[in-house]
Scaffold this motif. Structure first.
Motif, PDB file in Angstrom:
ATOM      1  N   THR A 233       0.836  -1.202   0.000  1.00 42.66           N
ATOM      2  CA  THR A 233       0.000   0.000   0.000  1.00 42.66           C
ATOM      3  C   THR A 233       0.875   1.258   0.000  1.00 42.66           C
TER       4      THR A 233
ATOM      5  N   LEU B   1       5.914  10.804  16.648  1.00 40.74           N
ATOM      6  CA  LEU B   1       4.722  11.247  17.388  1.00 40.74           C
ATOM      7  C   LEU B   1       4.960  12.558  18.132  1.00 40.74           C
TER       8      LEU B   1
ATOM      9  N   GLU C 268       5.792  -0.759  12.193  1.00 42.67           N
ATOM     10  CA  GLU C 268       4.389  -0.683  12.582  1.00 42.67           C
ATOM     11  C   GLU C 268       4.189  -0.536  14.090  1.00 42.67           C
TER      12      GLU C 268
ATOM     13  N   ILE D  84       1.753  14.126  12.461  1.00 44.85           N
ATOM     14  CA  ILE D  84       0.386  14.377  11.994  1.00 44.85           C
ATOM     15  C   ILE D  84      -0.458  14.730  13.221  1.00 44.85           C
TER      16      ILE D  84
ATOM     17  N   ALA E 237      -6.862   7.735  19.169  1.00 45.99           N
ATOM     18  CA  ALA E 237      -6.072   6.599  18.684  1.00 45.99           C
ATOM     19  C   ALA E 237      -4.615   6.806  19.061  1.00 45.99           C
ATOM     20  N   GLU E 238      -3.927   5.702  19.359  1.00 41.25           N
ATOM     21  CA  GLU E 238      -2.544   5.813  19.790  1.00 41.25           C
ATOM     22  C   GLU E 238      -1.603   6.099  18.628  1.00 41.25           C
ATOM     23  N   SER E 239      -1.968   5.612  17.468  1.00 37.95           N
ATOM     24  CA  SER E 239      -1.109   5.800  16.308  1.00 37.95           C
ATOM     25  C   SER E 239      -1.933   5.601  15.046  1.00 37.95           C
ATOM     26  N   LEU E 240      -1.309   5.882  13.909  1.00 37.03           N
ATOM     27  CA  LEU E 240      -1.954   5.659  12.618  1.00 37.03           C
ATOM     28  C   LEU E 240      -1.275   4.490  11.928  1.00 37.03           C
ATOM     29  N   ASN E 241      -1.991   3.814  11.046  1.00 39.62           N
ATOM     30  CA  ASN E 241      -1.385   2.794  10.209  1.00 39.62           C
ATOM     31  C   ASN E 241      -0.241   3.419   9.385  1.00 39.62           C
TER      32      ASN E 241
ATOM     33  N   ALA F 119       0.907   2.991   6.373  1.00 36.66           N
ATOM     34  CA  ALA F 119       0.598   3.410   4.999  1.00 36.66           C
ATOM     35  C   ALA F 119      -0.261   4.675   5.003  1.00 36.66           C
ATOM     36  N   VAL F 120      -1.203   4.768   5.934  1.00 42.39           N
ATOM     37  CA  VAL F 120      -2.050   5.961   6.035  1.00 42.39           C
ATOM     38  C   VAL F 120      -1.185   7.172   6.397  1.00 42.39           C
TER      39      VAL F 120
ATOM     40  N   GLY G 251       0.761   8.336   3.401  1.00 42.70           N
ATOM     41  CA  GLY G 251      -0.096   9.051   2.454  1.00 42.70           C
ATOM     42  C   GLY G 251      -0.387  10.470   2.916  1.00 42.70           C
ATOM     43  N   ILE G 252      -0.691  10.622   4.202  1.00 41.72           N
ATOM     44  CA  ILE G 252      -1.026  11.950   4.719  1.00 41.72           C
ATOM     45  C   ILE G 252       0.171  12.893   4.608  1.00 41.72           C
TER      46      ILE G 252
ATOM     47  N   ARG H 193      -9.593   3.105  12.664  1.00 43.26           N
ATOM     48  CA  ARG H 193      -8.439   3.586  13.429  1.00 43.26           C
ATOM     49  C   ARG H 193      -8.106   5.026  13.059  1.00 43.26           C
TER      50      ARG H 193
ATOM     51  N   ASP I  59     -10.662   7.389  14.396  1.00 44.08           N
ATOM     52  CA  ASP I  59     -10.367   7.546  15.821  1.00 44.08           C
ATOM     53  C   ASP I  59      -9.257   8.595  16.019  1.00 44.08           C
ATOM     54  N   TRP I  60      -8.233   8.555  15.184  1.00 47.77           N
ATOM     55  CA  TRP I  60      -7.125   9.522  15.261  1.00 47.77           C
ATOM     56  C   TRP I  60      -7.626  10.941  15.050  1.00 47.77           C
TER      57      TRP I  60
END
Lengths: 243, 243
Positions: free
Chosen positions: A119, A181, A202, A220, A226-230, A232-233, A236-237, B122, B125-126
């Motif tokens: 991804t 983070l 990850e 970001i 949420a504790e973190s983002l995926n 791949a997301v 992308g951001i 997720r 949620d972020w």
């Protein structure tokens, strides 16, 4: 008719060692197969396809195509639901020099989930990123699952495996932007003309040694809980903001 | 010791029908289990955990905890590599009314890949999104694979299943922003204070009927050659711009 040695050979390509020795990889389904056939830098070794798909193709190199039934396709496929065609291709050929000047490149520290890696490459392809530098313990880009999720980005994005600290030392004049983070909020970052965007594992993030070699840290902004983002997301951001 | 009926019961929870009848779902691994135990709106039914994990917990409701060996955990786990603990939880409870005013909500038209749905939740949620409205043919949010990829976002994001055209008709005063390949370039869009971000199916996009009910179409500018972006990545990019 498929013979036993063919089935065995294709199944063996699930292993990185065998893929490396043969210099080939497997892609499945009409969309990605057609894109790879149209790409200039990926040579076809052999296609196994159902008749209805073959009939729809304007041009196919006859000697490299074998008609199979859907039962036969099931026997060689790496997918749960095989989709008309499976191709064995030579690994894509890219110019040997990595072009990092006046460009944004991606660096992945131990991205181990095949779906995530694929991804990320698809996303790099969308944003015109030409080079992805992976740590040697990242997932293999020619793993069938990675290939499928790149959606043919594998033909356009040059993925290399390197010792990352060594690589950064050698290219110390290219600024590194580490996704963390606790860095600069993304909206405060200006457009980036040249640099390497560094994405971490990850669950463990970016290893300390690489963080210390990064000139910029970028985050970001989070609004929810949420504790973190995926991975791949997040890639992308950040790319959508800096490219 | 695990008894056969327990193993059978847990395995049966891979089916939506059984989960619906029982009103429960399964989550695995220390991180998500600990977050769900701490969440106020998710009741624990039963925990199966290895001793080393149990020892580390400050408080556990003793009568709902059963110690298992790693072999036993393997037998009940939905993961390839089970991770210390598996919990059965009651589905989270949310206020019955959906709050769409002065907020951004998400709407998913036929997002069928469990990993994608989980990653989208997720991501919601972020960015502090409280409501996700799914078409009835989208993946089930309590599918074990979805639960895992939400990373406990399942306790905070209210996911509902609706007939989407009907839902939009009923809430015609809330503007809809559809993610398409030929809309307003994302950077030209101002911050959005109230609205529904509509994301389409992985390969077919958003169905025509819903597109016609959307007041705005928004597109992530493409620089490279990829045909599309992964649905979760696209969701993340658009949310990061409009939230």
């Amino acid at each position: 008719m498929l013979v036993k040695t063919q089935v065995k050979y294709i199944q063996s390509l699930s292993q990185k060692k065998l893929r490396d020795e043969e210099g080939v990889f497997v892609a499945e389904g009409p969309k990605i197969t057609e894109e790879l056939l149209a790409a200039g830098n990926v040579d076809l070794v052999q296609l196994f396809a159902e008749n209805n798909w073959i009939q729809k193709q304007a041009f196919l190199p006859q000697d490299a195509v074998q008609t199979v039934t859907s039962d036969e396709l099931q026997r060689i496929s790496f997918m749960q639901t095989p989709n008309q065609v499976l191709g064995i291709f030579r690994k894509p050929v890219f110019p040997p020099a990595l072009l990092l000047r006046n460009k944004i490149s991606l660096m992945l520290d131990t991205v181990q989930d095949p779906g995530n890696l694929g991804t990320i490459i698809r996303c790099a392809d969308w944003f015109g990123i030409q080079t992805v530098i992976c740590s040697r313990d990242s997932a293999d880009v020619f793993n069938p699952k990675v290939v499928q999720s790149t959606m043919a980005g594998i033909a356009r994005v040059h993925v290399v495996y390197e010792d990352l600290p060594e690589f950064l030392q050698k290219h110390a004049d290219i600024p590194v932007y580490a996704a963390t983070l606790n860095g600069t909020p993304l909206p405060q970052l200006k457009q980036v003309k040249e640099g390497i965007l560094l994405i971490g594992n990850e669950s463990k993030g970016i290893r300390e040694e690489l963080l210390e070699m990064s000139q910029h840290k970028v985050t970001i902004p989070r609004i929810g809980q949420a504790e973190s983002l995926n991975a791949a997301v997040a890639t992308g951001i950040i790319l959508s903001h800096i490219v």
